[in-house]
Design a protein around this motif. Sequence first.
Motif, PDB file in Angstrom:
ATOM      1  N   VAL A 199       0.827  -1.209   0.000  1.00 43.82           N
ATOM      2  CA  VAL A 199       0.000   0.000   0.000  1.00 43.82           C
ATOM      3  C   VAL A 199       0.855   1.250   0.000  1.00 43.82           C
ATOM      4  CG1 VAL A 199      -1.704   1.285   1.299  1.00 43.82           C
ATOM      5  CG2 VAL A 199      -1.866  -1.192   1.115  1.00 43.82           C
ATOM      6  N   TYR A 200       1.946   1.190   0.763  1.00 44.25           N
ATOM      7  CA  TYR A 200       2.670   2.435   0.996  1.00 44.25           C
ATOM      8  C   TYR A 200       3.465   2.920  -0.223  1.00 44.25           C
ATOM      9  CZ  TYR A 200       7.319   3.815   2.900  1.00 44.25           C
ATOM     10  OH  TYR A 200       8.556   4.302   3.115  1.00 44.25           O
ATOM     11  N   PRO A 201       3.994   2.027  -1.048  1.00 48.01           N
ATOM     12  CA  PRO A 201       4.680   2.547  -2.241  1.00 48.01           C
ATOM     13  C   PRO A 201       3.724   3.134  -3.261  1.00 48.01           C
ATOM     14  CG  PRO A 201       5.358   0.307  -1.741  1.00 48.01           C
ATOM     15  CD  PRO A 201       4.153   0.581  -0.932  1.00 48.01           C
ATOM     16  N   LEU A 202       2.448   2.814  -3.142  1.00 45.61           N
ATOM     17  CA  LEU A 202       1.503   3.277  -4.161  1.00 45.61           C
ATOM     18  C   LEU A 202       1.316   4.778  -4.114  1.00 45.61           C
ATOM     19  CD1 LEU A 202      -1.281   0.651  -4.378  1.00 45.61           C
ATOM     20  CD2 LEU A 202       0.575   1.164  -5.906  1.00 45.61           C
ATOM     21  N   GLU A 203       1.735   5.392  -3.031  1.00 46.94           N
ATOM     22  CA  GLU A 203       1.528   6.828  -2.947  1.00 46.94           C
ATOM     23  C   GLU A 203       2.421   7.586  -3.911  1.00 46.94           C
ATOM     24  OE1 GLU A 203       1.709   8.076   1.128  1.00 46.94           O
ATOM     25  OE2 GLU A 203       0.714   6.223   1.671  1.00 46.94           O
ATOM     26  N   CYS A 204       3.373   6.875  -4.484  1.00 44.77           N
ATOM     27  CA  CYS A 204       4.218   7.468  -5.508  1.00 44.77           C
ATOM     28  C   CYS A 204       4.982   8.654  -4.992  1.00 44.77           C
ATOM     29  CB  CYS A 204       3.406   7.923  -6.704  1.00 44.77           C
ATOM     30  SG  CYS A 204       2.895   6.548  -7.623  1.00 44.77           S
ATOM     31  N   GLU A 205       5.240   8.704  -3.719  1.00 43.47           N
ATOM     32  CA  GLU A 205       6.048   9.804  -3.231  1.00 43.47           C
ATOM     33  C   GLU A 205       7.313   9.283  -2.618  1.00 43.47           C
ATOM     34  OE1 GLU A 205       3.457  12.235  -0.995  1.00 43.47           O
ATOM     35  OE2 GLU A 205       2.763  13.273  -2.766  1.00 43.47           O
ATOM     36  N   LEU A 206       7.761   8.186  -3.176  1.00 43.18           N
ATOM     37  CA  LEU A 206       9.065   7.684  -2.778  1.00 43.18           C
ATOM     38  C   LEU A 206      10.109   8.550  -3.445  1.00 43.18           C
ATOM     39  CD1 LEU A 206       8.665   3.868  -3.189  1.00 43.18           C
ATOM     40  CD2 LEU A 206       8.865   5.150  -1.091  1.00 43.18           C
ATOM     41  N   TYR A 207      11.182   8.764  -2.738  1.00 45.28           N
ATOM     42  CA  TYR A 207      12.268   9.531  -3.338  1.00 45.28           C
ATOM     43  C   TYR A 207      13.517   8.675  -3.380  1.00 45.28           C
ATOM     44  CZ  TYR A 207       9.525  13.729  -3.181  1.00 45.28           C
ATOM     45  OH  TYR A 207       8.554  14.666  -3.401  1.00 45.28           O
ATOM     46  N   LYS A 208      14.232   8.825  -4.444  1.00 43.36           N
ATOM     47  CA  LYS A 208      15.489   8.109  -4.553  1.00 43.36           C
ATOM     48  C   LYS A 208      16.601   9.145  -4.595  1.00 43.36           C
ATOM     49  CE  LYS A 208      16.716   3.741  -6.227  1.00 43.36           C
ATOM     50  NZ  LYS A 208      16.598   2.686  -7.201  1.00 43.36           N
ATOM     51  N   LEU A 209      17.598   8.935  -3.775  1.00 41.78           N
ATOM     52  CA  LEU A 209      18.728   9.857  -3.733  1.00 41.78           C
ATOM     53  C   LEU A 209      19.899   9.199  -4.452  1.00 41.78           C
ATOM     54  CD1 LEU A 209      18.501  11.014  -0.027  1.00 41.78           C
ATOM     55  CD2 LEU A 209      17.294  11.875  -2.005  1.00 41.78           C
ATOM     56  N   VAL A 210      20.388   9.858  -5.464  1.00 43.89           N
ATOM     57  CA  VAL A 210      21.445   9.266  -6.272  1.00 43.89           C
ATOM     58  C   VAL A 210      22.628  10.213  -6.356  1.00 43.89           C
ATOM     59  CG1 VAL A 210      22.048   8.329  -8.517  1.00 43.89           C
ATOM     60  CG2 VAL A 210      19.749   8.015  -7.633  1.00 43.89           C
ATOM     61  N   ILE A 211      23.794   9.709  -6.004  1.00 40.86           N
ATOM     62  CA  ILE A 211      25.037  10.458  -6.223  1.00 40.86           C
ATOM     63  C   ILE A 211      25.940   9.566  -7.053  1.00 40.86           C
ATOM     64  CG2 ILE A 211      27.011  11.568  -5.151  1.00 40.86           C
ATOM     65  CD1 ILE A 211      25.324  12.002  -2.693  1.00 40.86           C
ATOM     66  N   PRO A 212      25.994   9.809  -8.353  1.00 40.19           N
ATOM     67  CA  PRO A 212      26.857   8.975  -9.192  1.00 40.19           C
ATOM     68  C   PRO A 212      28.284   9.491  -9.113  1.00 40.19           C
ATOM     69  CG  PRO A 212      25.550  10.480 -10.526  1.00 40.19           C
ATOM     70  CD  PRO A 212      25.363  10.885  -9.098  1.00 40.19           C
ATOM     71  N   ILE A 213      29.116   8.811  -8.409  1.00 44.99           N
ATOM     72  CA  ILE A 213      30.474   9.318  -8.188  1.00 44.99           C
ATOM     73  C   ILE A 213      31.389   8.112  -8.071  1.00 44.99           C
ATOM     74  CG2 ILE A 213      30.381   9.384  -5.670  1.00 44.99           C
ATOM     75  CD1 ILE A 213      31.723  12.053  -5.731  1.00 44.99           C
ATOM     76  N   ALA A 214      32.605   8.283  -8.525  1.00 45.36           N
ATOM     77  CA  ALA A 214      33.549   7.172  -8.495  1.00 45.36           C
ATOM     78  C   ALA A 214      34.021   6.921  -7.065  1.00 45.36           C
ATOM     79  CB  ALA A 214      34.740   7.497  -9.388  1.00 45.36           C
ATOM     80  N   GLU A 215      34.548   5.744  -6.846  1.00 49.29           N
ATOM     81  CA  GLU A 215      35.107   5.418  -5.535  1.00 49.29           C
ATOM     82  C   GLU A 215      36.182   6.443  -5.161  1.00 49.29           C
ATOM     83  OE1 GLU A 215      34.760   2.972  -2.910  1.00 49.29           O
ATOM     84  OE2 GLU A 215      32.862   3.378  -3.895  1.00 49.29           O
ATOM     85  N   PRO A 216      36.174   6.915  -3.924  1.00 47.63           N
ATOM     86  CA  PRO A 216      37.203   7.891  -3.541  1.00 47.63           C
ATOM     87  C   PRO A 216      38.600   7.284  -3.600  1.00 47.63           C
ATOM     88  CG  PRO A 216      35.842   7.247  -1.670  1.00 47.63           C
ATOM     89  CD  PRO A 216      35.201   6.666  -2.860  1.00 47.63           C
ATOM     90  N   LYS A 217      39.521   8.083  -4.094  1.00 47.19           N
ATOM     91  CA  LYS A 217      40.908   7.612  -4.215  1.00 47.19           C
ATOM     92  C   LYS A 217      41.789   8.320  -3.196  1.00 47.19           C
ATOM     93  CE  LYS A 217      41.175   8.312  -8.747  1.00 47.19           C
ATOM     94  NZ  LYS A 217      39.808   8.234  -9.252  1.00 47.19           N
ATOM     95  N   LYS A 218      42.884   7.674  -2.857  1.00 56.47           N
ATOM     96  CA  LYS A 218      43.826   8.283  -1.922  1.00 56.47           C
ATOM     97  C   LYS A 218      44.434   9.530  -2.549  1.00 56.47           C
ATOM     98  CE  LYS A 218      45.318   4.325   0.711  1.00 56.47           C
ATOM     99  NZ  LYS A 218      46.337   3.340   0.972  1.00 56.47           N
ATOM    100  N   VAL A 219      44.613  10.557  -1.741  1.00 53.24           N
ATOM    101  CA  VAL A 219      45.328  11.735  -2.220  1.00 53.24           C
ATOM    102  C   VAL A 219      46.817  11.411  -2.131  1.00 53.24           C
ATOM    103  CG1 VAL A 219      45.794  14.165  -1.825  1.00 53.24           C
ATOM    104  CG2 VAL A 219      43.527  13.253  -1.374  1.00 53.24           C
ATOM    105  N   ALA A 220      47.466  11.346  -3.299  1.00 53.19           N
ATOM    106  CA  ALA A 220      48.864  10.938  -3.324  1.00 53.19           C
ATOM    107  C   ALA A 220      49.739  12.062  -2.797  1.00 53.19           C
ATOM    108  CB  ALA A 220      49.266  10.580  -4.746  1.00 53.19           C
ATOM    109  N   SER A 221      50.564  11.763  -1.856  1.00 52.38           N
ATOM    110  CA  SER A 221      51.502  12.682  -1.202  1.00 52.38           C
ATOM    111  C   SER A 221      50.968  14.118  -1.106  1.00 52.38           C
ATOM    112  CB  SER A 221      52.857  12.684  -1.910  1.00 52.38           C
ATOM    113  OG  SER A 221      52.685  13.101  -3.243  1.00 52.38           O
ATOM    114  N   PRO A 222      50.080  14.346  -0.138  1.00 57.55           N
ATOM    115  CA  PRO A 222      49.520  15.699   0.037  1.00 57.55           C
ATOM    116  C   PRO A 222      50.612  16.705   0.399  1.00 57.55           C
ATOM    117  CG  PRO A 222      48.948  14.279   1.886  1.00 57.55           C
ATOM    118  CD  PRO A 222      49.581  13.400   0.868  1.00 57.55           C
TER     119      PRO A 222
END
Lengths: 599, 228
Positions: A199-222
């Motif tokens: 019943v509850y998904p039928l309200e169509c007010e579900l929100y999806k949060l999407v952050i398309p971002i690559a895996e964080p990489k190490k900062v080489a020799s800061p």
Amino acid sequence: MAHRKARERDMLDSVYSMLALVFILVACVELCDAATVVDVYRLIQYDISGVPFGSRLASLNHHAGSLHFSPGADLSRTVVMIPVRELNISFVTEYVSRKHPLGGMLFLLPEIFRLENGGGGKDVREKEVVKNVLLELEKLLVHAKLPYPVYFAFENDEIDAVLDDVKKNDATGQPATATTGGLVDNSVIENAGYFVSYVYPLECELYKLVIPIAEPKKVASPTITNIQGWLQGLKADGDANQLPTIAIVASYDTFGAAPALSVGSDSNGSGVVALLEVARLFSLLYSNPKTRGRYNILFGLTSGGPYNYNGTHKWLRSFDQRLRESIDYAICLNSVGSWNNELWIHVSKPPENAYIKQIFEGFTNVAEELGFKVGLKHKKINISNPRVAWEHEQFSRLRVTAATLSELSAAPELLESTGGLLDSRHFVDETSFIRSVQLVAESLARHIYGYQGKNIQIFADNSSLAVNPSYIRSWLDLLSQTPRVAPFISKNDPFIMALKKELADHTDEVIMQHEVLDGMFTFYDSTKASLNIYQVASVTFDLLLLLVLGSYLIVLFSFLVITTRGLDDLISLFRRPPSRKVEVSQEKLANDNYECVMV
Amino acid sequence: MTVFHFFNCAILTFGPHAVYYSATPLSEYDTLGTSVKAALVYLGTALVKLVCLATFLKVSETDNFDPYQELLKALIGFIDVAGLYFALTQLTHRNISQNHKFQAVGLGWAFADSVLHRLAPLWVGARGLEFTWDYLLQGLEANANLVLSISLAALGSLMWLRKNKPKTLIPIIYACAGIVATMPSITSYLRRGLGWQFPKVVGFELFTSLVMAFISWQLFSACQRPSA
């Protein structure tokens, strides 16, 4: 004939390839039409000697939830949206310390904390409320290891609307699962679960949060960059000895829960601005040979402050022995922008030491004239302890007399009071800040020109040598909009260039020193991202929709068959499928006959 | 939304055309050729319409309802009627009764319209993650359009193909045909002149299409009676 056929085939082939091309083009069109796109700032991710801290993930693709979720709900695929305004710190503590699975966390900071939003004054009470919560939250998050993405965003109308919808949904979902008490048997619980999921998904007010971002990489020799500048004193004729030096030092970089939001207006933006203003005032005095003092003044803007003053350490090591010995004393400026009526001088030599006494008395006299108190705090250094709590301790370790002027009465722990989330422009009090600049400049000048104990104001208000409030304000504004976490500032960052240029305007021999931050800390990138908020319907909704559409088409089909061919025809369609063809053709024959008669 | 949602919307948009073809005697008499030809005529008409619109219409900066421009648009809209006339009278088909001819032409016409106007937005929009009701409403609009096209084709076949019809019904037939032909202008007026929301407009379209279908059905059977 064969020739023509071949040509036709060629043409057909070209048409097919064209069609294929069109289809490929169409399939490539992937529009990103999110309802809302919001800037978000990621929680810092770092290792101390290989031990992981902070948020360990960056990419996000989950449904949104609020704090009003039903108890015991599975949140491992939910991003909990938490407005800091209504934050219940015990919830976060529980989730962090018990390591409950979560899809992610999104903290919503009040609009007033936005970097561009410099104007203070309004909503003072709100600030005070948020202040304590935010302090606690930041401490908790920075020292925890969170196996899911954690982001900060600023509240605005769009995100508030989303949050309201999410809250409403969670609230309506609650009563259904509230029945799952201990007394009810399993089937009821299952039914309730079904009820919720259908019943509850039928309200169509579900929100999806999407952050398309690559895996964080190490900062080489800061890298960390120190900037130094000199004001040369006037040597008396025939004096072969080197002039004594006074050093003014401030560390400019910051550390906080969200690196892209760590502007550190007070810690240590205020110290940097005070240093620049002092440099400006003394450059006016030193430009005229008559008022040039018999001391060299060394100005140092150091980096790596949050990491045991690593930059200061490297900077001092780079000095040669003679220069180090010529330093009379060093004054380190740390957080001098938001105090009430007392400043502290922190030293690591005993207060009975003659130099310390002299510095302290000089500062106390000027402070009394300006109408406030300066206290003295003595903290011994433990050489075996790697923790360096104050910048002057790096000087003291090399036997250079030094003191730190600060509003903090006690030494901060590692990674605390380093200009985090809370340290924004609003919390800097301009009048008290200007008074600390006056204190530093005046006491220095009295020491340099030998006016100790005399009531002579060198940088008096309304004189040409007065402290310039608009200069201070503009630099404070700039610093309050520039995140300065050292590993994320490059060598040639515009901000560092601006600092260098400003120091070069007032002093001589400006040198930049680039060093590598020592190995104990490792940092990961992706400090900033865009969050796409989609309004979505669940798969259940799609399935139901398919059912509805299918039945609609079946009803339409039956209706059309009945109206055009009659009910019997429809029934015969289902009754005897194998013989259908014969019957249909007979019917067709009959129909044809009828039509012929008609015409 | 996902490919699933796209699939659903496509069913709603194009399903009724297929169902209509297979459920009615159209499929038994193999009138697909007629429908295809009608669709081709629709393509030509759309092209002519585009050229006319581009030539005579000013590009309006605002989204306001400009009566003069809308009148011009309605006039250009009547090119559709000309196209339909061509499809009904000039195209020679295999021996096919008038009854089936207008249905096949209307069906082809509506299908071409749906493909041309709704397929591309559906493909681009409904596969995105964001959910809106728009594409489902658009599918309903396609249904209403199917009914309207067949009604118009029915009225057209009454006007142009049937010779002996009751004199009293002729004005009514022409009036109804006029109303159906100006339907696009009426909905455009509702949407922009009165500022109706999309769901309300679609509801109106569905309602009027059913009413017009009923009226044209009555007219059609009324004209058939004396001849039979």
